[in-house]
Scaffold this motif. Structure first.
Motif, mmCIF file in Angstrom:
data_model
loop_
_atom_site.group_PDB
_atom_site.id
_atom_site.type_symbol
_atom_site.label_atom_id
_atom_site.label_comp_id
_atom_site.label_asym_id
_atom_site.label_seq_id
_atom_site.Cartn_x
_atom_site.Cartn_y
_atom_site.Cartn_z
ATOM 1 N N GLU A 141 23.014 -21.542 -8.978
ATOM 2 C CA GLU A 141 22.349 -22.558 -8.168
ATOM 3 C C GLU A 141 21.510 -21.895 -7.083
ATOM 4 O O GLU A 141 21.837 -20.808 -6.593
ATOM 5 N N LYS A 142 20.438 -22.564 -6.687
ATOM 6 C CA LYS A 142 19.671 -22.059 -5.549
ATOM 7 C C LYS A 142 20.492 -22.251 -4.268
ATOM 8 O O LYS A 142 21.387 -23.093 -4.203
ATOM 9 N N ASP A 143 20.189 -21.435 -3.272
ATOM 10 C CA ASP A 143 20.841 -21.488 -1.959
ATOM 11 C C ASP A 143 22.328 -21.140 -2.005
ATOM 12 O O ASP A 143 23.079 -21.465 -1.085
ATOM 13 N N VAL A 144 22.762 -20.483 -3.070
ATOM 14 C CA VAL A 144 24.156 -20.035 -3.181
ATOM 15 C C VAL A 144 24.159 -18.506 -3.230
ATOM 16 O O VAL A 144 23.424 -17.893 -4.000
ATOM 17 N N GLN A 145 24.980 -17.892 -2.387
ATOM 18 C CA GLN A 145 25.030 -16.428 -2.317
ATOM 19 C C GLN A 145 25.854 -15.870 -3.479
ATOM 20 O O GLN A 145 26.985 -16.285 -3.707
ATOM 21 N N ILE A 146 25.266 -14.913 -4.202
ATOM 22 C CA ILE A 146 25.929 -14.273 -5.343
ATOM 23 C C ILE A 146 26.114 -12.795 -5.022
ATOM 24 O O ILE A 146 25.128 -12.078 -4.776
ATOM 25 N N ARG A 147 27.361 -12.341 -5.031
ATOM 26 C CA ARG A 147 27.641 -10.937 -4.721
ATOM 27 C C ARG A 147 27.573 -10.101 -6.001
ATOM 28 O O ARG A 147 28.213 -10.412 -6.997
ATOM 29 N N LEU A 148 26.790 -9.030 -5.962
ATOM 30 C CA LEU A 148 26.640 -8.142 -7.112
ATOM 31 C C LEU A 148 27.481 -6.876 -6.988
ATOM 32 O O LEU A 148 27.859 -6.279 -7.990
#
Length: 451
Positions: A141-148
């Motif tokens: 989703e947009k505006d959701v932080q994804i940790r790589l």
């Protein structure tokens, strides 16, 4: 940290920017080069970075110049995830399948008619290669932080270019890198305005229209005059159009003109199978655009929608004046060539250009006054009227790009201007400094920068 500019520099196609930090490698977009042969030939060259060593791809949107090299990336060993929004996944799947199909068909035609210097002519990738990409997509989703990783995360925010298109805020080791992707117009007919970055240490900003302002013309009036004038002389209007968003925008405008009885009751045709499928994606993703379901349905009811090539041939030979929207937008391939093969040689017809025409494309050549045009191995005299309606681009102009930078709360250390021809990028570089005092630079293809 190293930034590798692998594409989308000095040109508006082939977007690929690789971020390298310690052993971590992240690719922003993976697009196909289009236009002049020297650029197209780059598609056949291996990346300077082994695809198997790339951990992730972040895809800003589904246009071919941003996703079209993904089948080769996978074929050459990429095993990571391709992060994108839901509409971008749907659009990219369509565009990759269509790109592969066109390449297979053109290679087959070249071999049958012997107009290629390659023997045999081969597609850059096949439909099967394109299908392999699907399993690598990871929708977020947009505006959701994804940790790589421990010190790396990203989020998408809306860029207003096409359905699902986003800019990227990427944080690595506490440094914030913002990649604009393609930035839409602030007052687009169908898309919501682009969201603006608030903070960034480094910005990678597109510059397609960095040296131009969209004219403040009345687009509806322009379309009305062109269509009526062509119909009065018994001609056809052919609108080469990008299947994603541009075709739907033109449909919307023509629908508005018909509602106001400003254009005649003649056949209005959408001849782009992919463009027709994109209408379903519009219906699937109402939060990404301004049309409600009833408007979509009413707009579509005005048009004859063609998918079978047999119907294309019937439409071409139908002697009634008509308006045809057909891909591709820069006349680099697709159904529009079949119409132009018959229509461009007749002065009563009009070819109406509605989007950016990259260097080396047939669209650019027509725009620049070419007296003949080559496709299917033959030259055709240009007798039809060639008209450009400006202001319909899915890209923001110089003012839109400057405005996109207006909410930054701190001065970025550097702005890299990508996805633009050299003159446009350099003009924008100067304008950014004069407006904000920000340090901007135009990288070269293949350049590696340490930050």
């Amino acid at each position: 940290m190293k930034i590798h500019f692998l594409g989308g520099t000095g040109t508006v196609t082939g977007s690929k920017t690789l971020v390298e930090h310690n052993e971590f490698r992240l690719l922003i977009d993976c697009g196909l080069f289009q236009g002049i042969k020297a650029l197209r030939d780059l598609n056949w060259q291996p990346l300077s970075i082994d695809p198997s060593t790339i951990d992730f791809v972040l895809l800003t949107h589904g246009h071919l110049d941003h996703c079209g090299w993904l089948p080769l990336l996978v074929k050459q060993g990429f095993k990571g995830k391709i992060f994108c929004t839901a509409p971008t996944k749907q659009i990219a799947k369509l565009i990759l399948a269509d790109s592969a199909k066109i390449q297979e068909e053109e290679a087959s035609k070249a071999n049958q008619e012997h107009f290629s210097k390659h023997n045999p002519a081969e597609p850059l990738y096949t439909v099967a290669d394109a299908e392999q990409v699907t399993s690598f997509f990871k929708v977020v989703e947009k505006d959701v932080q994804i940790r790589l990783s421990e010190d790396c995360w990203f989020s998408f925010f809306q860029s207003g270019h096409i359905l699902g298109a986003c800019s990227i805020e990427l944080t690595i080791n506490e440094k914030v890198l913002v990649f604009s992707g393609d930035v839409g117009q602030d007052d687009d007919v169908l898309m919501y305005p682009p969201e603006k970055p608030q903070k960034a240490d480094y910005i990678f900003l597109e510059s397609t229209y960095g040296n131009r302002l969209h004219p403040q013309n009345d687009v509806l009036l322009d379309l009305e005059m062109i269509i009526n004038k062509t119909v009065e002389r018994g001609g056809n209007v052919v609108i080469p159009s990008f299947a994603v968003e541009r075709a739907q925008t033109v449909m919307y405008l023509l629908w508005q003109l018909r509602l106001q009885n400003r254009i005649p009751t003649i056949p209005y045709i959408i001849d782009t199978p992919m463009g027709i499928k994109v209408l379903d994606i519009f219906n699937d993703n109402p939060k990404w655009h301004k049309l409600n379901p009833n408007q979509c349905e009413e707009m579509c009811s005005m048009f004859s929608m063609i998918s079978d090539y047999e119907d294309t041939i019937n439409a071409i030979y139908d002697k009634r004046p008509k308006v045809v929207i057909a891909a591709s937008g820069m006349i680099t391939g697709g159904r529009v060539l079949s119409y132009l093969e018959r229509y461009i040689i007749k002065p009563e017809n009009t070819v109406l250009l509605v989007g950016y025409q990259a260097e080396g494309t047939r669209g650019r050549k027509l725009l620049e006054g070419a007296k003949e045009i080559k496709f299917f191995g033959k030259y055709y005299p240009v007798e039809a009227e060639i008209v450009l309606v400006e202001g319909l681009s899915a890209h923001g102009d110089q003012l839109d790009l400057l405005n996109w930078l207006s909410e930054l709360t701190q001065k970025p250390q550097k702005i890299f201007l990508v996805h633009g021809e050299n003159e446009a990028a350099d003009t924008l570089r100067t304008k950014i400094f004069d407006t904000y005092g920000f340090d901007a630079t135009v990288p070269l293809l293949g350049q590696v920068v340490e930050i």
